[in-house]
Design a protein around this motif. Sequence first.
Motif, PDB file in Angstrom:
ATOM      1  N   GLY A  87       0.900  -1.271   0.090  1.00 26.51           N
ATOM      2  CA  GLY A  87       0.066  -0.124  -0.012  1.00 26.51           C
ATOM      3  C   GLY A  87       0.654   1.090   0.068  1.00 26.51           C
ATOM      4  N   PHE A  88       0.276   2.320  -0.557  1.00 27.99           N
ATOM      5  CA  PHE A  88       1.170   3.350  -0.868  1.00 27.99           C
ATOM      6  C   PHE A  88       0.102   4.633  -0.152  1.00 27.99           C
ATOM      7  CE2 PHE A  88       2.865   0.861  -3.987  1.00 27.99           C
ATOM      8  CZ  PHE A  88       4.056   1.118  -3.860  1.00 27.99           C
ATOM      9  N   ASP A  89       1.006   5.428   0.734  1.00 32.24           N
ATOM     10  CA  ASP A  89       0.169   6.903   0.729  1.00 32.24           C
ATOM     11  C   ASP A  89       0.075   7.581  -0.365  1.00 32.24           C
ATOM     12  OD1 ASP A  89      -0.886   9.432   2.083  1.00 32.24           O
ATOM     13  OD2 ASP A  89       1.428   9.982   1.764  1.00 32.24           O
ATOM     14  N   LEU A  90      -0.534   8.725  -0.647  1.00 36.51           N
ATOM     15  CA  LEU A  90      -0.497   9.198  -1.906  1.00 36.51           C
ATOM     16  C   LEU A  90       0.094  10.772  -2.156  1.00 36.51           C
ATOM     17  CD1 LEU A  90      -1.818   9.265  -4.775  1.00 36.51           C
ATOM     18  CD2 LEU A  90      -3.666  10.591  -4.001  1.00 36.51           C
ATOM     19  N   ASP A  91      -0.086  11.582  -1.072  1.00 37.58           N
ATOM     20  CA  ASP A  91       0.569  12.891  -1.211  1.00 37.58           C
ATOM     21  C   ASP A  91       1.851  12.848  -0.601  1.00 37.58           C
ATOM     22  OD1 ASP A  91      -1.804  14.668  -2.444  1.00 37.58           O
ATOM     23  OD2 ASP A  91      -2.737  13.940  -0.459  1.00 37.58           O
ATOM     24  N   GLY A  92       2.799  13.159  -1.461  1.00 35.99           N
ATOM     25  CA  GLY A  92       4.345  12.979  -0.771  1.00 35.99           C
ATOM     26  C   GLY A  92       4.635  11.708  -0.740  1.00 35.99           C
ATOM     27  N   THR A  93       3.996  10.691  -1.434  1.00 34.10           N
ATOM     28  CA  THR A  93       4.843   9.210  -1.357  1.00 34.10           C
ATOM     29  C   THR A  93       4.795   8.862  -2.847  1.00 34.10           C
ATOM     30  OG1 THR A  93       4.069   8.843   0.771  1.00 34.10           O
ATOM     31  CG2 THR A  93       4.445   7.028  -0.568  1.00 34.10           C
ATOM     32  N   LEU A  94       3.257   8.788  -3.274  1.00 31.65           N
ATOM     33  CA  LEU A  94       3.339   8.180  -4.742  1.00 31.65           C
ATOM     34  C   LEU A  94       3.445   9.435  -5.702  1.00 31.65           C
ATOM     35  CD1 LEU A  94       3.124   5.375  -6.170  1.00 31.65           C
ATOM     36  CD2 LEU A  94       0.621   5.712  -6.109  1.00 31.65           C
ATOM     37  N   LEU A  95       2.699  10.387  -5.377  1.00 28.59           N
ATOM     38  CA  LEU A  95       2.582  11.639  -6.244  1.00 28.59           C
ATOM     39  C   LEU A  95       3.113  12.813  -5.554  1.00 28.59           C
ATOM     40  CD1 LEU A  95      -0.862  11.209  -7.458  1.00 28.59           C
ATOM     41  CD2 LEU A  95       0.989  10.219  -8.385  1.00 28.59           C
ATOM     42  N   ASP A  96       3.627  13.568  -6.445  1.00 28.96           N
ATOM     43  CA  ASP A  96       4.229  15.035  -5.661  1.00 28.96           C
ATOM     44  C   ASP A  96       3.062  15.942  -6.155  1.00 28.96           C
ATOM     45  OD1 ASP A  96       5.124  17.367  -5.189  1.00 28.96           O
ATOM     46  OD2 ASP A  96       7.038  17.265  -6.268  1.00 28.96           O
ATOM     47  N   THR A  97       2.287  16.064  -5.392  1.00 27.68           N
ATOM     48  CA  THR A  97       1.050  17.011  -5.460  1.00 27.68           C
ATOM     49  C   THR A  97       1.212  18.428  -4.519  1.00 27.68           C
ATOM     50  OG1 THR A  97       0.207  16.110  -3.270  1.00 27.68           O
ATOM     51  CG2 THR A  97      -0.494  14.944  -5.250  1.00 27.68           C
ATOM     52  N   SER A  98       2.429  18.852  -4.475  1.00 26.91           N
ATOM     53  CA  SER A  98       2.981  19.882  -3.531  1.00 26.91           C
ATOM     54  C   SER A  98       2.425  21.128  -4.280  1.00 26.91           C
ATOM     55  CB  SER A  98       4.195  20.071  -3.049  1.00 26.91           C
ATOM     56  OG  SER A  98       5.249  19.883  -4.316  1.00 26.91           O
ATOM     57  N   GLY A  99       2.653  21.326  -5.696  1.00 25.12           N
ATOM     58  CA  GLY A  99       2.456  22.588  -6.360  1.00 25.12           C
ATOM     59  C   GLY A  99       0.730  22.962  -6.356  1.00 25.12           C
ATOM     60  N   ASP A 100      -0.105  21.659  -6.595  1.00 22.11           N
ATOM     61  CA  ASP A 100      -1.505  21.955  -6.471  1.00 22.11           C
ATOM     62  C   ASP A 100      -2.298  22.437  -5.366  1.00 22.11           C
ATOM     63  OD1 ASP A 100      -1.557  21.788  -9.362  1.00 22.11           O
ATOM     64  OD2 ASP A 100      -1.523  19.705  -9.126  1.00 22.11           O
ATOM     65  N   LEU A 101      -1.593  21.453  -4.214  1.00 22.61           N
ATOM     66  CA  LEU A 101      -2.000  21.911  -2.977  1.00 22.61           C
ATOM     67  C   LEU A 101      -1.504  23.161  -2.367  1.00 22.61           C
ATOM     68  CD1 LEU A 101      -1.364  18.303  -1.258  1.00 22.61           C
ATOM     69  CD2 LEU A 101      -3.609  19.318  -1.643  1.00 22.61           C
ATOM     70  N   ALA A 102      -0.268  23.676  -2.594  1.00 25.83           N
ATOM     71  CA  ALA A 102       0.088  24.768  -2.097  1.00 25.83           C
ATOM     72  C   ALA A 102      -0.744  25.864  -2.729  1.00 25.83           C
ATOM     73  CB  ALA A 102       1.518  25.052  -2.399  1.00 25.83           C
ATOM     74  N   ALA A 103      -0.960  25.842  -4.084  1.00 22.06           N
ATOM     75  CA  ALA A 103      -1.943  26.793  -4.828  1.00 22.06           C
ATOM     76  C   ALA A 103      -2.955  26.916  -4.259  1.00 22.06           C
ATOM     77  CB  ALA A 103      -1.825  26.359  -6.378  1.00 22.06           C
ATOM     78  N   ALA A 104      -3.771  25.739  -3.766  1.00 27.55           N
ATOM     79  CA  ALA A 104      -5.131  25.790  -3.071  1.00 27.55           C
ATOM     80  C   ALA A 104      -5.103  26.502  -1.681  1.00 27.55           C
ATOM     81  CB  ALA A 104      -5.653  24.486  -2.797  1.00 27.55           C
ATOM     82  N   VAL A 105      -3.878  26.272  -0.925  1.00 26.02           N
ATOM     83  CA  VAL A 105      -3.930  26.769   0.362  1.00 26.02           C
ATOM     84  C   VAL A 105      -3.797  28.388   0.210  1.00 26.02           C
ATOM     85  CG1 VAL A 105      -2.322  27.039   2.395  1.00 26.02           C
ATOM     86  CG2 VAL A 105      -2.947  25.009   1.551  1.00 26.02           C
ATOM     87  N   ASN A 106      -2.804  28.703  -0.538  1.00 26.44           N
ATOM     88  CA  ASN A 106      -2.514  30.100  -0.851  1.00 26.44           C
ATOM     89  C   ASN A 106      -3.639  30.828  -1.335  1.00 26.44           C
ATOM     90  OD1 ASN A 106      -0.080  30.405   0.217  1.00 26.44           O
ATOM     91  ND2 ASN A 106       0.868  29.570  -1.596  1.00 26.44           N
ATOM     92  N   HIS A 107      -4.738  30.242  -2.246  1.00 23.10           N
ATOM     93  CA  HIS A 107      -5.795  31.011  -2.582  1.00 23.10           C
ATOM     94  C   HIS A 107      -6.798  31.320  -1.656  1.00 23.10           C
ATOM     95  CE1 HIS A 107      -9.243  31.681  -5.551  1.00 23.10           C
ATOM     96  NE2 HIS A 107      -9.943  30.906  -4.488  1.00 23.10           N
ATOM     97  N   ALA A 108      -7.016  30.153  -0.689  1.00 25.81           N
ATOM     98  CA  ALA A 108      -7.800  30.356   0.537  1.00 25.81           C
ATOM     99  C   ALA A 108      -7.220  31.367   1.491  1.00 25.81           C
ATOM    100  CB  ALA A 108      -7.783  28.878   1.249  1.00 25.81           C
ATOM    101  N   LEU A 109      -5.790  31.625   1.578  1.00 21.33           N
ATOM    102  CA  LEU A 109      -5.171  32.409   2.399  1.00 21.33           C
ATOM    103  C   LEU A 109      -5.494  33.963   1.860  1.00 21.33           C
ATOM    104  CD1 LEU A 109      -1.843  30.868   3.108  1.00 21.33           C
ATOM    105  CD2 LEU A 109      -3.618  31.144   4.766  1.00 21.33           C
ATOM    106  N   ALA A 110      -5.378  33.957   0.434  1.00 19.23           N
ATOM    107  CA  ALA A 110      -5.501  35.311  -0.281  1.00 19.23           C
ATOM    108  C   ALA A 110      -7.256  35.832   0.101  1.00 19.23           C
ATOM    109  CB  ALA A 110      -5.411  35.163  -1.335  1.00 19.23           C
ATOM    110  N   GLU A 111      -7.893  34.745   0.348  1.00 15.54           N
ATOM    111  CA  GLU A 111      -9.346  35.275   0.547  1.00 15.54           C
ATOM    112  C   GLU A 111      -9.332  36.142   2.244  1.00 15.54           C
ATOM    113  OE1 GLU A 111     -12.284  35.049  -1.232  1.00 15.54           O
ATOM    114  OE2 GLU A 111     -11.113  34.686  -3.050  1.00 15.54           O
TER     115      GLU A 111
END
Length: 244
Positions: free
Chosen positions: A31-55
């Motif tokens: 079994g695999f974790d997803l974020d940070g293990t199988l996939l590098d999702t950091s760019g899209d997750l960071a964009a979502a966090v920063n979009h919320a912070l901007a609000e």
Amino acid sequence: MARLCHHMLAISIATRHAARTMQPFPFDIVGFDLDGTLLDTSGDLAAAVNHALAEAGRSPLPVAAIKPMIGGGARHMLSQGLEATGGSDEALLDRLHRILLDHYARNLSIHTAPFPGAVAALDALQERGVKIAVVTNKLEGFAREVLRDVGLLDRLSCMIGGDTLGPGRSKPAADPILAMIEQSGGGRAAFVGDSIYDVAAAHAAGVPAIACRFGFLMQPVEELGAEAIIDHFDDLIPALERLG
């Protein structure tokens, strides 16, 4: 006689080599974790966090600062982002959580990709007859869509998200790892991840854990307590064989 002895020795060596190479792989399920293990999702997750912070009128955080916040689910990630930029309360967190999820749903896979060597490692496992699963704290719908976008969903024996089993039953609880084993048909399992949530869930289920040094680490990888550490997916098959 010397030729005969040499021939018999060669046969003996070849037989021992064949026996070693024909030994069954020690795990039926990986079994695999997803974020940070199988996939590098950091760019899209960071964009979502920063979009919320901007609000909320907050300044954006660099991707490197957001990476250690990933792993406990979107709400936990956002909460840490808010704390890092001035603090929060439940009402603000509730409002921005909805904004984050909406933005992420529309921008799931812009920058996301498998980590180097991940696809080859999955190929090697499947060649050995191993079933592959994903257990993540990401919402199941998002996880399935991301995995479909990168072409990995159809490889899985099961996919368990943070909301699949209901409240309180995501990692670090044993429940999703045990469900992974059951849904994959049973057998000996190992779990690969990059956070304390992953290692704790694996150990709670009685499963050995492998930690990824290249992941979105919240702490030094040596402190996670995993049975093995890999620096690259090229190291995965040998690590699993040693654990066997």
